[in-house]
Design a protein around this motif. Structure first.
Motif, PDB file in Angstrom:
ATOM      1  N   GLN A 288       0.874  -1.183   0.000  1.00 34.49           N
ATOM      2  CA  GLN A 288       0.000   0.000   0.000  1.00 34.49           C
ATOM      3  C   GLN A 288       0.907   1.229   0.000  1.00 34.49           C
ATOM      4  O   GLN A 288       1.877   1.273   0.754  1.00 34.49           O
ATOM      5  N   GLU A 338      -3.444 -15.697  -2.906  1.00 32.57           N
ATOM      6  CA  GLU A 338      -2.823 -14.625  -3.685  1.00 32.57           C
ATOM      7  C   GLU A 338      -2.243 -15.259  -4.953  1.00 32.57           C
ATOM      8  O   GLU A 338      -1.783 -16.400  -4.922  1.00 32.57           O
ATOM      9  N   ASP A 365      -5.168 -18.307  -8.724  1.00 28.56           N
ATOM     10  CA  ASP A 365      -5.758 -17.218  -9.488  1.00 28.56           C
ATOM     11  C   ASP A 365      -7.219 -17.074  -9.059  1.00 28.56           C
ATOM     12  O   ASP A 365      -8.065 -17.899  -9.402  1.00 28.56           O
ATOM     13  N   LEU A 366      -7.505 -16.042  -8.307  1.00 28.53           N
ATOM     14  CA  LEU A 366      -8.847 -15.879  -7.746  1.00 28.53           C
ATOM     15  C   LEU A 366      -9.867 -15.389  -8.772  1.00 28.53           C
ATOM     16  O   LEU A 366     -11.045 -15.281  -8.457  1.00 28.53           O
ATOM     17  N   ASP A 383      -9.382  -7.904  -0.604  1.00 24.39           N
ATOM     18  CA  ASP A 383      -8.696  -6.675  -1.013  1.00 24.39           C
ATOM     19  C   ASP A 383      -8.180  -6.837  -2.438  1.00 24.39           C
ATOM     20  O   ASP A 383      -6.974  -6.934  -2.677  1.00 24.39           O
TER      21      ASP A 383
HETATM   22  C1  LIG Z   1      -4.738  -4.360  -3.801  1.00 23.01           C
HETATM   23  S1  LIG Z   1      -3.522  -5.590  -3.686  1.00 23.01           S
HETATM   24  C2  LIG Z   1      -3.715  -6.084  -2.027  1.00 23.01           C
HETATM   25  C3  LIG Z   1      -2.605  -6.863  -1.405  1.00 23.01           C
HETATM   26  C4  LIG Z   1      -2.625  -6.967   0.100  1.00 23.01           C
HETATM   27  N1  LIG Z   1      -3.935  -7.221   0.609  1.00 23.01           N
HETATM   28  C5  LIG Z   1      -2.046  -5.735   0.731  1.00 23.01           C
HETATM   29  O1  LIG Z   1      -2.769  -5.024   1.446  1.00 23.01           O
HETATM   30  O2  LIG Z   1      -0.848  -5.455   0.568  1.00 23.01           O
HETATM   31  C6  LIG Z   1      -4.181  -6.851  -4.629  1.00 23.01           C
HETATM   32  C7  LIG Z   1      -3.405  -8.123  -4.644  1.00 23.01           C
HETATM   33  O3  LIG Z   1      -4.106  -9.044  -5.496  1.00 23.01           O
HETATM   34  C8  LIG Z   1      -3.171  -9.834  -6.175  1.00 23.01           C
HETATM   35  N2  LIG Z   1      -3.860 -10.350  -7.383  1.00 23.01           N
HETATM   36  C9  LIG Z   1      -4.039  -9.713  -8.564  1.00 23.01           C
HETATM   37  N3  LIG Z   1      -4.735 -10.516  -9.405  1.00 23.01           N
HETATM   38  C10 LIG Z   1      -5.006 -11.658  -8.733  1.00 23.01           C
HETATM   39  C11 LIG Z   1      -5.689 -12.852  -9.057  1.00 23.01           C
HETATM   40  N4  LIG Z   1      -6.224 -13.020 -10.273  1.00 23.01           N
HETATM   41  N5  LIG Z   1      -5.782 -13.822  -8.143  1.00 23.01           N
HETATM   42  C12 LIG Z   1      -5.231 -13.670  -6.904  1.00 23.01           C
HETATM   43  N6  LIG Z   1      -4.559 -12.553  -6.538  1.00 23.01           N
HETATM   44  C13 LIG Z   1      -4.445 -11.552  -7.445  1.00 23.01           C
HETATM   45  C14 LIG Z   1      -2.024  -8.899  -6.451  1.00 23.01           C
HETATM   46  O4  LIG Z   1      -0.846  -9.628  -6.686  1.00 23.01           O
HETATM   47  C15 LIG Z   1      -1.988  -8.066  -5.174  1.00 23.01           C
HETATM   48  O5  LIG Z   1      -1.127  -8.631  -4.229  1.00 23.01           O
END
Ligand SMILES: C[S@@+](CC[C@H](N)C(=O)[O-])C[C@H]1O[C@@H](n2cnc3c(N)ncnc32)[C@H](O)[C@@H]1O
Length: 452
Positions: A288, A338, A365-366, A383
């Protein structure tokens, strides 16, 4: 007065054919403010989106683009300013594309963001007008300047010039800057030294961008990203800068994405100010950008979820464990998901180093993965990136988790996903805005959903 990008708002998705741009200047009254900060006026019955203009002002505008249903213009003179207008603090504001609300007083920026989100929540049918007061929580704020702990600058260099900064407004050209008002002050001390050292490199023309970061120990880290390896003598001169200024410098080749040189093994560290946890990460990992706000978000997450030793929590899009680790201190079990294997490993390593044995992390992969919820799981942190979590939310209905805490950096995807949850049987208990990115249109939202 000709700042501001012509970037369209997230909601403005219609395609338009370009038309002949009206010539000369016009004096227009600004009747509305778009969510992206642009003013709205009318000229000969057609809508005009005006950069750098505030609602209630009369401005002289220059047209930039014309389409069938609207025109785009930029303010060249503010004829009658409103009291919310302020002189921008940054000397590069007119040209740099980094910030776009510095001409609006801080309190007005905050009210504008708050009102705009509240209005859209009601329009989307997520809350009723008369329920707003009971769900809205106080805005989380930080210093309005000097808040960013990381930034990615573009570089344009050849044998005659070395330009370093953000891309400009309405242009792909890099605006050369020596300092940035929203960066932590330590990084502004590093920037001129870095520029001096980098402008002397023999392979400088291959450099495309630099990532600059300050960790919670106040140590600066820099990653130089180029499309070919720097010469050995360039690396030697960066080593001199690293040793002299105690800056962690690394070089990454953008072609093969390999980091091929690092001045030392030290990794950036986040130590929360209440000393509850600390975590290591690398410059490539997501963090962040506003550390003060991040701490407040973590605290609010734990408070809103009212975590206890009975709870089993899932943290989706967990990154390096930013929310998972502090939350894990209070609960029975914590599972993080993640996409990045690298970050998942780091989250697990960070958990171990903090003495947390109740955590598990998975790389998935979510956007496509089917989640299987253990029957003990009762609370969930969500998040996602800007695209949101539509696929995840579709799996959370009919309601199967008691509390969902959703943190979003994109109102449009947040509204879409909230609708899935609410139509599926959840209600919004709390909604809070977070001014993570002052001086810009961007905003972070936190919402707590529950079901009976
Ligand atoms: C807004 S960040 C939040 C990370 C963590 N919650 C933080 O506060 O530092 C979004 C996260 O989603 C991950 N992400 C992006 N696409 C994704 C996917 N398809 N599946 C799982 N994670 C994913 C990114 O790598 C990133 O770490």
């Amino acid at each position: 007065m000709s700042k501001f990008r012509s970037k369209k708002s997230n909601l403005q998705t219609f395609k338009e054919t370009k038309r002949q741009v009206p010539e000369g200047t016009q004096v227009l009254s600004i009747v509305e403010q778009l969510d992206d900060g642009r003013g709205v006026a009318k000229f000969k019955g057609k809508i005009v989106f005006v950069d750098g203009a505030l609602k209630g002002e009369t401005v002289k505008v220059q047209f930039k683009k014309s389409f069938k249903n609207f025109d785009e213009a930029t303010s060249v003179k503010i004829i009658s300013p409103v009291s919310d207008r302020i002189q921008p603090q940054c000397q590069y504001y007119e040209r740099c594309g980094g910030c776009n609300l510095q001409h609006m007083k801080l309190q007005a920026q905050r009210t504008f963001k708050q009102k705009s989100i509240e209005k859209r929540m009601v329009e989307f049918g997520l809350v009723k007008n008369d329920e707003l007061e009971s769900v809205i929580s106080p805005l989380l704020t930080s210093d309005p300047f000097q808040y960013r702990h990381r930034a990615r600058f573009s570089v344009e260099a050849n044998s005659h010039k070395f330009v370093l900064g953000f891309k400009g407004n309405n242009s792909n050209k890099v605006v050369d800057i020596d300092s940035c008002e929203v960066l932590l002050p330590g990084l502004n001390t590093v920037l001129p030294k870095l520029r001096l050292s980098m402008s002397g490199l023999s392979y400088r023309s291959s450099i495309r961008e630099i990532l600059i970061l300050e960790d919670s120990n106040g140590k600066a880290f820099i990653q130089i990203r180029s499309n070919k390896r720097l010469a050995d003598r360039d690396v030697d001169s960066l080593k001199v800068l690293s040793d002299r200024e105690n800056i962690g410098i690394s070089c990454k080749n953008l072609v093969d994405q390999m980091t091929y040189w690092s001045s030392d093994d030290t990794q950036p560290l986040t130590q929360l100010s209440n000393e509850s946890v600390s975590y290591n990460y690398s410059l490539d990992d997501f963090t962040q950008i506003n550390p003060t706000i991040n701490e407040k978000m973590i605290q609010q997450t734990c408070e809103w979820l009212d975590l206890s030793e009975e709870d089993h929590v899932i943290d989706l899009f967990c990154g390096i464990g930013n929310f998972s680790l502090p939350a894990a201190k209070n609960v029975k079990g914590m599972t993080g998901y993640e996409i990045s294997e690298k970050m998942v490993k780091k989250a697990a390593q960070n958990a171990k180093e903090n003495g947390l044995s109740n955590t598990t992390f998975f790389a998935v992969d979510l956007f496509s993965h089917s989640l299987k919820f253990d029957r003990h799981v009762n609370k969930l942190i969500l998040d996602p990136p800007r695209a949101g979590a539509e696929h995840v939310c579709a799996q959370l209905v009919p309601p199967r988790i008691q509390y969902i805490l959703y943190i979003s950096c994109n109102p449009s995807s947040f509204f879409r996903d909230s609708k899935i949850l609410i139509d599926g049987g959840y209600v919004i208990d709390k909604l809070g805005l977070i001014d993570m990115f002052p001086q810009t249109e961007h905003v972070e939202i936190m919402a707590l959903f529950s079901h009976q």
